[in-house]
Design a protein around this motif. Structure first.
Motif, PDB file in Angstrom:
ATOM      1  N   GLU A 260      15.587   0.983   0.928  1.00 46.81           N
ATOM      2  CA  GLU A 260      14.656   1.918   1.560  1.00 46.81           C
ATOM      3  C   GLU A 260      13.703   2.552   0.547  1.00 46.81           C
ATOM      4  OE1 GLU A 260      18.604   4.168   0.955  1.00 46.81           O
ATOM      5  OE2 GLU A 260      17.946   2.167   1.578  1.00 46.81           O
ATOM      6  N   LEU A 261      14.067   2.541  -0.735  1.00 48.96           N
ATOM      7  CA  LEU A 261      13.201   3.121  -1.753  1.00 48.96           C
ATOM      8  C   LEU A 261      11.884   2.367  -1.882  1.00 48.96           C
ATOM      9  CD1 LEU A 261      15.755   3.885  -4.616  1.00 48.96           C
ATOM     10  CD2 LEU A 261      14.758   5.498  -3.001  1.00 48.96           C
ATOM     11  N   SER A 262      11.871   1.096  -1.525  1.00 49.59           N
ATOM     12  CA  SER A 262      10.653   0.292  -1.649  1.00 49.59           C
ATOM     13  C   SER A 262       9.931   0.116  -0.321  1.00 49.59           C
ATOM     14  CB  SER A 262      10.993  -1.083  -2.239  1.00 49.59           C
ATOM     15  OG  SER A 262      11.895  -1.786  -1.400  1.00 49.59           O
ATOM     16  N   LYS A 263      10.401   0.786   0.729  1.00 46.54           N
ATOM     17  CA  LYS A 263       9.747   0.706   2.028  1.00 46.54           C
ATOM     18  C   LYS A 263       8.589   1.694   2.084  1.00 46.54           C
ATOM     19  CE  LYS A 263      12.936  -2.153   3.499  1.00 46.54           C
ATOM     20  NZ  LYS A 263      12.641  -3.594   3.650  1.00 46.54           N
ATOM     21  N   GLY A 264       7.550   1.304   2.742  1.00 46.03           N
ATOM     22  CA  GLY A 264       6.406   2.199   2.874  1.00 46.03           C
ATOM     23  C   GLY A 264       5.123   1.506   2.474  1.00 46.03           C
ATOM     24  N   ARG A 265       4.044   1.971   3.042  1.00 47.48           N
ATOM     25  CA  ARG A 265       2.749   1.335   2.834  1.00 47.48           C
ATOM     26  C   ARG A 265       2.326   1.372   1.370  1.00 47.48           C
ATOM     27  NH1 ARG A 265      -2.831   3.076   6.009  1.00 47.48           N
ATOM     28  NH2 ARG A 265      -4.171   1.427   5.113  1.00 47.48           N
ATOM     29  N   GLY A 266       2.093   0.211   0.817  1.00 45.85           N
ATOM     30  CA  GLY A 266       1.546   0.095  -0.528  1.00 45.85           C
ATOM     31  C   GLY A 266       2.518   0.258  -1.662  1.00 45.85           C
ATOM     32  N   ILE A 267       3.783   0.590  -1.374  1.00 41.90           N
ATOM     33  CA  ILE A 267       4.733   0.860  -2.458  1.00 41.90           C
ATOM     34  C   ILE A 267       4.968  -0.372  -3.328  1.00 41.90           C
ATOM     35  CG2 ILE A 267       7.155   1.390  -2.952  1.00 41.90           C
ATOM     36  CD1 ILE A 267       7.048   3.444  -0.704  1.00 41.90           C
ATOM     37  N   LEU A 268       5.274  -1.499  -2.708  1.00 43.21           N
ATOM     38  CA  LEU A 268       5.533  -2.707  -3.485  1.00 43.21           C
ATOM     39  C   LEU A 268       4.278  -3.196  -4.199  1.00 43.21           C
ATOM     40  CD1 LEU A 268       7.988  -4.747  -1.238  1.00 43.21           C
ATOM     41  CD2 LEU A 268       8.451  -3.726  -3.461  1.00 43.21           C
ATOM     42  N   THR A 269       3.137  -3.045  -3.562  1.00 42.44           N
ATOM     43  CA  THR A 269       1.879  -3.457  -4.197  1.00 42.44           C
ATOM     44  C   THR A 269       1.642  -2.661  -5.476  1.00 42.44           C
ATOM     45  OG1 THR A 269       0.903  -4.061  -2.071  1.00 42.44           O
ATOM     46  CG2 THR A 269      -0.619  -3.616  -3.894  1.00 42.44           C
ATOM     47  N   ARG A 270       1.872  -1.352  -5.408  1.00 48.54           N
ATOM     48  CA  ARG A 270       1.669  -0.520  -6.600  1.00 48.54           C
ATOM     49  C   ARG A 270       2.709  -0.831  -7.672  1.00 48.54           C
ATOM     50  NH1 ARG A 270       0.117   3.068  -2.363  1.00 48.54           N
ATOM     51  NH2 ARG A 270       2.196   3.996  -2.183  1.00 48.54           N
TER      52      ARG A 270
END
Length: 287
Positions: A260-270
Motif C-alpha cells: 500500500e505504500l506504493s499505491k497512489g497516483r504518480g508514486i511509482l513514477t516518481r
C-alpha cells in the motif's frame, strides 16, 4: 477502544487527573492509525488530547519518549508537551499528548524551509542537554531494513553502499520525519511519532525525509526541500546521492512488505525517476 480506567499511569498531570475523576465526562474518537498503534482523540470539555497505544509487536520505549518530549518542548523544539504515559492491562505502552492539529495539507517554500529548520534543530540539539536520558543505538541495516534476508537484491546493494558512507551515530535523529508526522494548529508545528528515536546519522535522517517528500509530495516540493537542506549544510557535496540511495532502498523494501505504500497516483513514477537519476541504483529494482 481502550478504557481509560484500565491504564496504569506512570506519569500524568491535570488532564489525566480530569480523566480519572469519578463521573468525568469525556468523549473518544478514533484517528488515523498505523500498523504499530491505535490512536484516539480524547475530549474533556474544550480540552483535547491524543492517546496512542502501541500493540504487542511494537515494543516502544514510551518512558523515553515521554521524558524526551518533556525536555525538547521545554527548550522550544517543535514537539508536543507530553501529558502522561503508562501501560494498559495487556502491558502495551500508552502515551498521552495534546491534540496538535492535522498533518499539513499545503506546502510552499516558506513552509518547507520551516520543516527543514525544525529537523536540523533536532539534529543539532546537544545530547548533553538530555539530562541523563540515554538514547538507543542500533545497527543501521538491522534496524532500518527488516526482513532484508528475504530480499537478496537489496541486501547486495546495501553491502556495497553502507561501507562507503562512514555511518555516524553522533546525534539525535527522528527516524521517520515525514508529512504524516508533522502536525499544524494555530500557527504551531508539532513533530510526532518518536518511536524510532535513536542516536544516528543526520544525513540519513534528512535523506529519508527528502525521499518521502519527493515520492509523496511531488518532484517540485521534493527538489525545493532538498535544496533547502543543502543550503543548511546538511550534506557534503558528494554525500547526498549515497544517502538517497540508502533511503530509496529502504522505501523499496518497505513497499514490498507493505504494498500500500506504493499505491497512489504518480508514486511509482516518481520513485522510478529517483532510481533513474541516482548513479548507485539500478532502474530495475521497481520492475
Amino acid at each position: 477502544m481502550i478504557e481509560i480506567s484500565e491504564i496504569r499511569w506512570q506519569e500524568g498531570g491535570s488532564f489525566v487527573d480530569a480523566l480519572l475523576t469519578p463521573g468525568s465526562a469525556y468523549t473518544m474518537a478514533s484517528l488515523i492509525s498505523g500498523l504499530e498503534a491505535e490512536v484516539v482523540k480524547i475530549s474533556v470539555a474544550d480540552n483535547h488530547a491524543v492517546l496512542k497505544v502501541w500493540n504487542r509487536e511494537s515494543k516502544s520505549d514510551v518512558g523515553l519518549q515521554y521524558y524526551l518530549l518533556r525536555i525538547l518542548s521545554a527548550q522550544g523544539i517543535a514537539v508536543s508537551q507530553p501529558l502522561g504515559y503508562g501501560l494498559d492491562l495487556e502491558g502495551n505502552p500508552v502515551l498521552l499528548t495534546p491534540y496538535d492539529g492535522q498533518p499539513l495539507q499545503k506546502l510552499n517554500k516558506s513552509i518547507l524551509s520551516t520543516l527543514v529548520r525544525n529537523l536540523i534543530e533536532i539534529h543539532r540539539f546537544p545530547i548533553s542537554e538530555l539530562k541523563g536520558l540515554s538514547l538507543p543505538q542500533y545497527d543501521f541495516v538491522r534496524y532500518f531494513f527488516p526482513l532484508i534476508e528475504k530480499h537478496e537484491d537489496i541486501k547486495l546493494l546495501l553491502e556495497q553502499l553502507v561501507p562507503k558512507v562512514n555511518m555516524r551515530q553522533n546525534c539525535m535523529i527522528h527516524g521517520d520525519y515525514n508529512l504524516g508526522n508533522i502536525l499544524y494548529l494555530n500557527g504551531k508545528y508539532s513533530i510526532i511519532d518518536w518511536t524510532n528515536i535513536q542516536l544516528g546519522d543526520s544525513r540519513y535522517d534528512a535523506a529519508w525525509s527528502i525521499l518521502l517528500m519527493k515520492v509523496y509530495a511531488g518532484e517540485r516540493n521534493g527538489s525545493t526541500y532538498q535544496s533547502l537542506f543543502m543550503d543548511e549544510g546538511a550534506f557534503a557535496a558528494d554525500d547526498f546521492e549515497l544517502f538517497e540511495a540508502l533511503a530509496c532502498l529502504r522505501w523499496i523494501l518497505l513497499s514490498r512488505i507493505a504494498p500500500e505504500l506504493s499505491k497512489g497516483r504518480g508514486i511509482l513514477t516518481r520513485a522510478r525517476s529517483i532510481l533513474k537519476n541516482n548513479p548507485y541504483l539500478p532502474e530495475d529494482l521497481l520492475a
